[in-house]
Scaffold this active site. Structure first.
Site, PDB file in Angstrom:
ATOM      1  N   SER A 157     -17.913  77.470  35.429  1.00 46.90           N
ATOM      2  CA  SER A 157     -18.071  78.867  35.651  1.00 46.90           C
ATOM      3  C   SER A 157     -16.765  79.337  36.738  1.00 46.90           C
ATOM      4  O   SER A 157     -16.625  80.706  36.855  1.00 46.90           O
ATOM      5  CB  SER A 157     -19.357  79.336  36.541  1.00 46.90           C
ATOM      6  OG  SER A 157     -19.583  78.138  37.763  1.00 46.90           O
TER       7      SER A 157
ATOM      8  N   GLU B   9     -30.554  75.925  31.620  1.00 40.63           N
ATOM      9  CA  GLU B   9     -30.193  77.251  32.132  1.00 40.63           C
ATOM     10  C   GLU B   9     -30.942  78.265  31.269  1.00 40.63           C
ATOM     11  O   GLU B   9     -31.122  78.239  30.013  1.00 40.63           O
ATOM     12  CB  GLU B   9     -28.706  77.135  31.716  1.00 40.63           C
ATOM     13  CG  GLU B   9     -28.042  78.775  32.257  1.00 40.63           C
ATOM     14  CD  GLU B   9     -26.733  78.689  32.564  1.00 40.63           C
ATOM     15  OE1 GLU B   9     -25.980  77.691  32.514  1.00 40.63           O
ATOM     16  OE2 GLU B   9     -26.105  79.893  32.908  1.00 40.63           O
TER      17      GLU B   9
END
Ligand code: KIV
Length: 259
Positions: free
Chosen positions: A45, A181
């Site tokens: 990320s 996720e």
């Protein structure tokens, strides 16, 4: 408190819920570690939070290694997990092994990679070579182009069965924990009950054994879109902007530096 190991993390299932987060540099990794975060992920990320890209796909192996080394230098107790970037494990298992080894040589305690049944051979090989693997199923951001956007997974019965099968497969292959996720919370609960290894949820409801938050979301460092599942525990973007503006104004007015 002593250093978190993979074995201790695994053993916490059912005993202690763990709040884990990302960090990408020594400064914030030290703060997270000193505050008691048990596991710091050097997430890919960083492509979006630190490097200004729209997805995680452009992150390079060198960037992951450099950030992992910085985080590992700062952390004393947290488990440090290096998130293998797109392309570092999709182009052949030998290259993937070499990249995972490089992550551990940079200071990581374990690596994370995305995928279910399709990456089980690799998870087995890494685990047998002494490289602990944290798996990642459900919505896998490195597959954003295949999905056509960052889309919740496991919503239909078929999708849910696939996510459950993937989670069971990565556990059987040797993963010490698995990230779930953006899947429905009922599915995350079913997977958490079905596995002996900890589940770490992000946008997957409250029942997982542990949670991830991306550091920039947790600290309110992002000014753009904030996903609905995020809780901001601080508003550092606003504080930082105010500090920058005060500094610029004081230099302009002559108030700083003092005479
Ligand atoms: O890179 C990342 O931030 C992640 C999340 C699941 C925490 O993989």
């Amino acid at each position: 408190m002593k250093k978190w190991t993979v074995a201790a993390f695994r053993a916490a299932k059912g005993k202690q819920k763990l709040g884990c987060c990302t960090a990408y540099d020594a400064c914030f990794a030290r703060l997270a570690d000193e505050a008691g975060v048990p596991c710091v992920l050097v997430g890919d990320s960083m492509g979006m939070t630190m490097l200004g890209y729209g997805t995680t796909l452009p992150v390079k192996m060198e960037e992951t290694l450099s950030a992992t080394a910085a985080v590992a230098r700062a952390v004393k107790e947290a488990l440090v997990v290096a998130d293998m970037p797109f392309g570092s494990y999709q182009c052949g298992d030998d290259a993937a092994m070499a990249n995972a080894v490089a992550c551990l040589k940079a200071g990581a305690d374990a690596v994370k990679l995305e995928g279910g049944a399709t990456v089980c051979g690799l998870i087995r090989r890494m685990t047998e070579a002494g490289i602990p693997v944290l798996a990642h199923v459900g919505m896998m951001p490195q597959s954003v182009n295949a999905y056509g956007g960052f889309k919740k997974q496991g919503k239909t019965r078929e999708e849910a069965a696939k996510v459950l099968a993937d989670a069971k497969a990565v556990e059987a292959a040797g993963a010490f924990a698995v990230t779930l996720e953006c899947v429905p919370s009922e599915l995350a609960a079913e997977i958490t009950a079905a596995l002996a290894i900890p589940t770490i949820g992000i946008g997957a409801g409250p029942v997982c054994d542990a949670q991830w938050l991306v550091m920039h979301d947790l600290l309110g460092l992002n000014e753009g879109h904030v996903p609905a599942f995020v809780k901001q525990y601080a508003h550092l973007a606003a504080d930082a902007k105010q500090a920058f503006a005060a500094y610029v104004a004081e230099v302009a007015s002559g108030a700083f530096p003092p005479a």
